[in-house]
Design a protein around this motif. Structure first.
Motif, short mmCIF file in Angstrom:
data_model
loop_
_atom_site.label_atom_id
_atom_site.label_comp_id
_atom_site.label_asym_id
_atom_site.label_seq_id
_atom_site.Cartn_x
_atom_site.Cartn_y
_atom_site.Cartn_z
N GLU A 462 3.77 -4.40 -14.63
CA GLU A 462 2.38 -4.48 -14.17
C GLU A 462 1.60 -5.52 -14.97
O GLU A 462 0.75 -6.23 -14.42
CB GLU A 462 1.73 -3.11 -14.28
CG GLU A 462 0.57 -2.90 -13.34
CD GLU A 462 0.17 -1.45 -13.23
OE1 GLU A 462 -0.90 -1.19 -12.67
OE2 GLU A 462 0.92 -0.58 -13.72
N ASP A 465 2.18 -9.15 -13.77
CA ASP A 465 1.90 -9.44 -12.36
C ASP A 465 1.39 -10.87 -12.20
O ASP A 465 0.51 -11.32 -12.94
CB ASP A 465 0.86 -8.44 -11.84
CG ASP A 465 0.70 -8.52 -10.33
OD1 ASP A 465 1.60 -9.06 -9.67
OD2 ASP A 465 -0.33 -8.05 -9.83
N THR A 466 1.95 -11.59 -11.24
CA THR A 466 1.69 -13.01 -10.92
C THR A 466 2.27 -13.94 -11.98
O THR A 466 2.12 -15.16 -11.87
CB THR A 466 0.19 -13.32 -10.76
OG1 THR A 466 -0.46 -13.24 -12.01
CG2 THR A 466 -0.46 -12.36 -9.77
N ASN A 492 10.07 -5.33 -5.24
CA ASN A 492 8.86 -5.74 -5.96
C ASN A 492 7.86 -4.60 -6.05
O ASN A 492 6.64 -4.82 -6.03
CB ASN A 492 8.21 -6.96 -5.31
CG ASN A 492 9.04 -8.21 -5.47
OD1 ASN A 492 9.67 -8.41 -6.51
ND2 ASN A 492 9.06 -9.05 -4.46
N VAL A 505 4.01 -5.59 -7.23
CA VAL A 505 3.71 -6.70 -8.14
C VAL A 505 4.44 -7.95 -7.68
O VAL A 505 5.39 -7.90 -6.88
CB VAL A 505 4.13 -6.36 -9.59
CG1 VAL A 505 3.29 -5.24 -10.16
CG2 VAL A 505 5.61 -6.00 -9.66
N VAL A 507 6.30 -10.72 -9.67
CA VAL A 507 6.79 -11.05 -11.00
C VAL A 507 8.08 -11.86 -10.88
O VAL A 507 8.96 -11.54 -10.07
CB VAL A 507 7.05 -9.78 -11.84
CG1 VAL A 507 7.66 -10.13 -13.18
CG2 VAL A 507 5.77 -9.00 -12.04
#
Length: 687
Positions: A462, A465-466, A492, A505, A507
């Motif tokens: 978490e 994320d991104t 995901n 997420v 990732v």
């Protein structure tokens, strides 16, 4: 000249209609106070809301500084006079007043007029709120299947009129004697609570004491920043009843109505329509609970959103909730909303602070990453090429190499060269955390999910994320956790430990290991499908001993860095010291070289690093087999001997191995027993 007559037709809840007629000399005031020309009950109407007057051959409407505004055909008239023509409508709260000129006509005998057509001043709410709301609201909410007794959107206890002084003596007091003073004490206790459970218990116990309710429950929506709430998402957080009776949940229909309108409802439910009771932790039942008589549901709101609901009910005919209970419960619900919002905000700030601190550490490390990938050998040039190619997209990458070769630096370089370079880069060493805690580190946990889980924690997935998640020593992960890891990579999505909400997420996964994963898969210690999911792209970092041309470059790089940090004045390496570095096998790779140079800078004598300043180990390298190690050790200890000496030593060792059992020794040596006796005598071997 006789004045022209005008009139207003008041419509409330699409049914209740009254006609007020007046002349040009009359200044018509409209509001909730009985002193007005047109007076009616509406919680969105101020005591003196607006006025209607005639000036310069035209009628005008002017707002008197009301709280919710005055509208002519849905246009806000503000505080300046607005012209109005026959046929237009004045909108105040939920009431509609149609303006007309001339005689009222068909409205002559309607309420508000006497038989001669004169205005009858009266308060339109004399029948009481209960009577005025039963018909219209029941029709508007006919899906409830229950009789609505009261409906309210704003607690007057918390928000008095803006255009008049608060009249605390007229505020409702419950039948048990609880009023504004008791509510103030209860609100203070709720505000002091630092946990949601304590807020819920305090509010429910206070409401049972203040009202005639026999059971109460507090329902909340899951706290999330990303997903949109649905009425079915609400869950029971706390409940309490008198006489240890079983709690009856809210009906799903009533919960949906409160959710959509965000208003408090007091309804009379028909006990005969109920079916069996539902489980405590479930969402509201589709049936009305058995035994419920009067049911009160107030929305827990904050800044235009709904956080949950307060639910009160009675089960006996001689105990009923009334309008004062609704007023009191709605005020407490709004107070609970502020308390919950503060707790959620505090949790969010703590989470953001932790994430920001970690991000600051990551950014400081990223600033140095470009200068730490040092090497000009062909092998490192190939690694740089692979980094540039692998940085594009979000494909999973597996980095292989012995311990100390710089696998994390390569992962950071990939992240910095990718489109995600401005996003988080999160690292986790799977070998440094126990199996029981690794799942919590990866996916996070909810408060109370296990012993020691005192608050919600965001996992590495978490937090990244991104961005990019780097998992070092992935080969050390247990088979049970490998299965959960595979599911998270495939979808995901994952769930926190102890939670049931699915978190999605975006990732990019980069993993590293020094193990031979193919052998681990063959031995059943690493999942076959996870191996192929992680090994989409592969970057292999060669050990330092296989790129000797990088040793002088790395040594000079570390020497300059540590001289700058310590203030020492080393200019380079003594030729013998450099030759020693070139001949060393480097079992610890670049990490070992860095530590050796750091020690030499701290303890050595300037201006050159000498051989005696460096402390080299005698460990074997990971790439050398046991046979090669044994051969190397034998070569290092070689002493020239004659064949006779070699034979004598071998016979002695064999006899010692068998505790001088000559029969066993002769079999091991492959000779006769008599031959062994002759050789023992020839070489003067004694036991």
């Amino acid at each position: 000249m006789q004045s022209e007559q005008a009139y207003l037709i008041l419509t409330q809840n699409d049914e209740q209609k009254q006609v007020y007629s007046f002349t040009e000399e009359t200044v018509v005031t409209i509001g909730r106070a009985a002193e007005n020309t047109v007076s009616f009950i509406d919680d969105r109407c101020s005591r003196f809301h607006a006025k209607l007057f005639f000036d310069a051959a035209e009628w005008y409407v002017q707002d008197l500084g009301s709280r919710n505004g005055t509208f002519v055909d849905e246009v806000n008239v503000a505080a300046s006079p607005c012209p109005i023509r026959a046929g237009q409508q004045i909108l105040i709260g939920r009431a509609v007043l149609q303006f007309g000129l001339g005689a009222p006509g068909e409205w002559d005998t309607k309420p508000g007029m006497d038989e001669e057509g004169n205005v009858v001043k009266h308060h339109s709410g004399v029948r009481g709120v209960s009577e005025s709301l039963q018909g219209p609201v029941a029709d508007e909410n006919k899906g409830l299947g229950s009789e609505i007794i009261h409906q309210k959107s704003q607690a007057s206890l918390l928000k008095p009129d803006s255009d008049s002084e608060p009249q605390y003596t007229t505020l409702p007091t419950t039948k048990t004697g609880f009023g504004p003073a008791e509510m103030c004490r209860l609100a203070y206790q709720i505000g002091q609570a630092e946990e949601i459970d304590l807020v819920a218990r305090t509010a429910l116990e206070g409401l049972l004491a203040a009202t005639s309710a026999e059971g109460a429950g507090l329902w909340l929506f899951p706290y999330t920043l990303h997903s949109q709430q649905q009425a079915s998402d609400i869950r029971l957080v706390a409940e309490t009843t008198l006489n240890k009776a079983r709690y009856t949940p809210i009906s799903a229909t009533l919960a949906r109505t409160v959710f959509e309108k965000q208003e408090a409802f007091l309804v009379h439910e028909n006990p005969n329509e109920g079916t069996k009771k539902t489980k405590r932790a479930a969402m509201p039942s589709e049936s009305d609970g058995i035994g419920a008589n009067n049911t009160l549901v107030a929305p827990i709101r904050f800044q235009g959103g709904i956080l949950g609901m307060l639910h009160l009910y009675t089960t006996t005919d001689d105990t009923c909730l009334d309008e004062s209970d609704l007023e009191y419960s709605l005020a407490i619900a709004d107070t609970v909303g502020v308390a919950l919002a503060n707790i959620n905000r505090q949790t969010e700030l703590a989470t953001n602070l932790t994430q920001a601190q970690q991000e600051n550490v990551n950014l400081r490390e990223m600033l140095q990453v470009n200068s730490e990938i040092v090497g000009t050998s062909p092998q490192m040039q190939m690694v740089h090429h692979l980094i540039a190619r692998a940085a594009e997209g979000k494909t999973a990458i597996l980095i292989r190499g012995e311990s100390g070769t710089g696998k994390e630096l390569i992962a950071r370089a990939v992240h910095l060269a990718s489109p995600r370079k401005s996003k988080p880069f999160i690292c986790l060493n799977c070998a440094a955390i126990s199996e029981t805690l690794l799942e919590s580190e990866l996916f996070g946990h909810e408060r109370g999910s296990f012993t020691g889980a005192t608050e919600r924690k965001l996992g590495k997935f978490e937090a990244a994320d991104t961005g990019t998640l780097f998992l070092d020593e992935i080969g050390e992960m247990s088979p049970a956790l490998q299965a959960k890891m595979l599911r998270a990579l495939e979808n995901n999505a994952f769930e926190r430990v102890g939670g049931n909400a699915t978190i999605t997420v975006d990732v990019r996964i980069i993993t590293a290991t020094h193990r031979d994963l193919e052998k681990e898969v063959a031995a059943g210690r690493f999942r076959h499908d996870l191996f192929f999911r992680l090994r989409v792209l592969e970057i292999t970092i060669p050990p330092l001993r296989k790129r000797q041309t990088d040793i002088p470059v790395l040594a000079k790089f570390f020497l300059d860095r540590f001289c700058q940090e310590t203030g020492r004045k080393f200019t380079g390496f003594h030729p013998e010291a450099m030759q020693t570095l070139m001949n060393y096998r480097w079992p610890g790779n670049v990490r070992e070289l860095k530590n050796i140079i750091e020690r030499a800078v701290v303890l050595g004598s300037e201006p050159l690093v000498k051989e005696q300043d460096m402390l080299l180990s005698k460990l074997n390298t990971m790439g050398e087999s046991h046979v090669l190690v044994a051969e190397k050790q034998e070569r290092d200890m070689f002493v020239p001997l004659s064949l006779a000496d070699v034979e004598r030593n071998h016979i002695i060792r064999t006899l010692e191995h068998t505790n001088w059992n000559k029969s066993r020794s002769s079999k091991l040596l492959g000779i006769e027993r008599t031959t062994l006796d002759r050789k023992i005598k020839r070489y003067n071997i004694e036991e």
